[in-house]
Design a protein around this motif. Sequence first.
Motif, PDB file in Angstrom:
ATOM      1  N   GLY A 105       0.815  -1.212   0.000  1.00  0.00           N
ATOM      2  CA  GLY A 105       0.000   0.000   0.000  1.00  0.00           C
ATOM      3  C   GLY A 105       0.842   1.253   0.000  1.00  0.00           C
ATOM      4  O   GLY A 105       0.605   2.185  -0.775  1.00  0.00           O
ATOM      5  N   SER A 106       1.850   1.289   0.868  1.00  0.00           N
ATOM      6  CA  SER A 106       2.746   2.445   0.910  1.00  0.00           C
ATOM      7  C   SER A 106       3.569   2.539  -0.365  1.00  0.00           C
ATOM      8  O   SER A 106       3.802   3.629  -0.900  1.00  0.00           O
ATOM      9  N   GLY A 107       4.008   1.394  -0.862  1.00  0.00           N
ATOM     10  CA  GLY A 107       4.787   1.386  -2.088  1.00  0.00           C
ATOM     11  C   GLY A 107       3.987   1.893  -3.273  1.00  0.00           C
ATOM     12  O   GLY A 107       4.508   2.656  -4.105  1.00  0.00           O
ATOM     13  N   GLY A 108       2.723   1.499  -3.326  1.00  0.00           N
ATOM     14  CA  GLY A 108       1.868   1.966  -4.421  1.00  0.00           C
ATOM     15  C   GLY A 108       1.715   3.469  -4.419  1.00  0.00           C
ATOM     16  O   GLY A 108       1.729   4.108  -5.482  1.00  0.00           O
ATOM     17  N   ALA A 109       1.588   4.044  -3.220  1.00  0.00           N
ATOM     18  CA  ALA A 109       1.458   5.496  -3.116  1.00  0.00           C
ATOM     19  C   ALA A 109       2.720   6.193  -3.598  1.00  0.00           C
ATOM     20  O   ALA A 109       2.659   7.232  -4.281  1.00  0.00           O
ATOM     21  N   MET A 110       3.890   5.635  -3.281  1.00  0.00           N
ATOM     22  CA  MET A 110       5.152   6.234  -3.714  1.00  0.00           C
ATOM     23  C   MET A 110       5.318   6.127  -5.224  1.00  0.00           C
ATOM     24  O   MET A 110       5.794   7.069  -5.878  1.00  0.00           O
ATOM     25  N   VAL A 111       4.930   4.997  -5.786  1.00  0.00           N
ATOM     26  CA  VAL A 111       5.048   4.810  -7.242  1.00  0.00           C
ATOM     27  C   VAL A 111       4.154   5.798  -7.978  1.00  0.00           C
ATOM     28  O   VAL A 111       4.543   6.381  -9.001  1.00  0.00           O
ATOM     29  N   LYS A 112       2.945   6.013  -7.464  1.00  0.00           N
ATOM     30  CA  LYS A 112       2.022   6.955  -8.106  1.00  0.00           C
ATOM     31  C   LYS A 112       2.578   8.376  -8.123  1.00  0.00           C
ATOM     32  O   LYS A 112       2.292   9.154  -9.028  1.00  0.00           O
ATOM     33  N   LYS A 113       3.395   8.702  -7.116  1.00  0.00           N
ATOM     34  CA  LYS A 113       3.999  10.033  -7.028  1.00  0.00           C
ATOM     35  C   LYS A 113       5.346  10.094  -7.749  1.00  0.00           C
ATOM     36  O   LYS A 113       6.048  11.097  -7.661  1.00  0.00           O
ATOM     37  N   ASN A 114       5.688   8.999  -8.427  1.00  0.00           N
ATOM     38  CA  ASN A 114       6.985   8.913  -9.128  1.00  0.00           C
ATOM     39  C   ASN A 114       8.163   9.058  -8.178  1.00  0.00           C
ATOM     40  O   ASN A 114       9.226   9.554  -8.567  1.00  0.00           O
ATOM     41  N   GLN A 115       7.973   8.619  -6.924  1.00  0.00           N
ATOM     42  CA  GLN A 115       9.039   8.687  -5.939  1.00  0.00           C
ATOM     43  C   GLN A 115       9.881   7.410  -5.908  1.00  0.00           C
ATOM     44  O   GLN A 115      10.951   7.384  -5.317  1.00  0.00           O
ATOM     45  N   ALA A 116       9.375   6.363  -6.535  1.00  0.00           N
ATOM     46  CA  ALA A 116      10.076   5.086  -6.527  1.00  0.00           C
ATOM     47  C   ALA A 116       9.562   4.230  -7.677  1.00  0.00           C
ATOM     48  O   ALA A 116       8.558   4.541  -8.308  1.00  0.00           O
ATOM     49  N   ARG A 117      10.275   3.145  -7.911  1.00  0.00           N
ATOM     50  CA  ARG A 117       9.904   2.184  -8.948  1.00  0.00           C
ATOM     51  C   ARG A 117       9.621   0.848  -8.249  1.00  0.00           C
ATOM     52  O   ARG A 117      10.372   0.437  -7.362  1.00  0.00           O
TER      53      ARG A 117
END
Length: 222
Positions: A105-117
């Motif tokens: 869940g946290s990872g998905g939020a970061m990916v949506k913000k282009n903060q991580a892959r």
Amino acid sequence: STPVVSQSIMKAIVPVGSIVNLPLAILSSTTTSLATLRDVEEQARKSPGSLSYGSAGTGSIHHLIGESLKIERRLDILHVPYRGMAPAIPDLISGRIALMLTTAGSGGAMVKKNQARAIAVTSAKRSGALPDTPTLNEQGVKGFDAQGWVGLFAPVGVSPQIIATLGTALQRSLQSPELVRQEVDRNHNELLRGTPDELGAMLRKDYDRWGKIIRDQGIRAE
């Protein structure tokens, strides 16, 4: 559900019921070119020790899953423990660490913000939080299935009647529409609604699985 659990603690608690599964995701910094598990493996084998991954702390489920994958794939990747995931996020974004394990869940939020892959999810099936991200099993780590979970326990000595009352109240609360919206619809976690016996079986299975890695790797809780 802290994995580094002593046998004495195991004998001091009584399961009431399991609550939720927490699938994890492996993220990479966008400052790297790491996009798949194969990319990670190639880099780790080309330059052992050059990659690092962050976790929520020594002995956390993030750490143990990371070590399990390293053992499975024979990878030399440095573990960087943090005090929770919050301080690891800016280090991943800046590229100070190349990889991080966190909840899907946290990872998905970061990916949506282009903060991580997102490289992979660690559960047997894909997560709704990262529907386009393959599992480790899909990427060649056959049979890999590991995730965190939350359960309710009581101290040994609590009467069976109270355990039963707590269990009934827990099951009722897990039917809450707001909880379903938050955990299932928003965070894409899996509500378990497990019985005391089911929670006890989960704990024993994880105690054996993670206990072996803890012993073999010489991991000590901090």
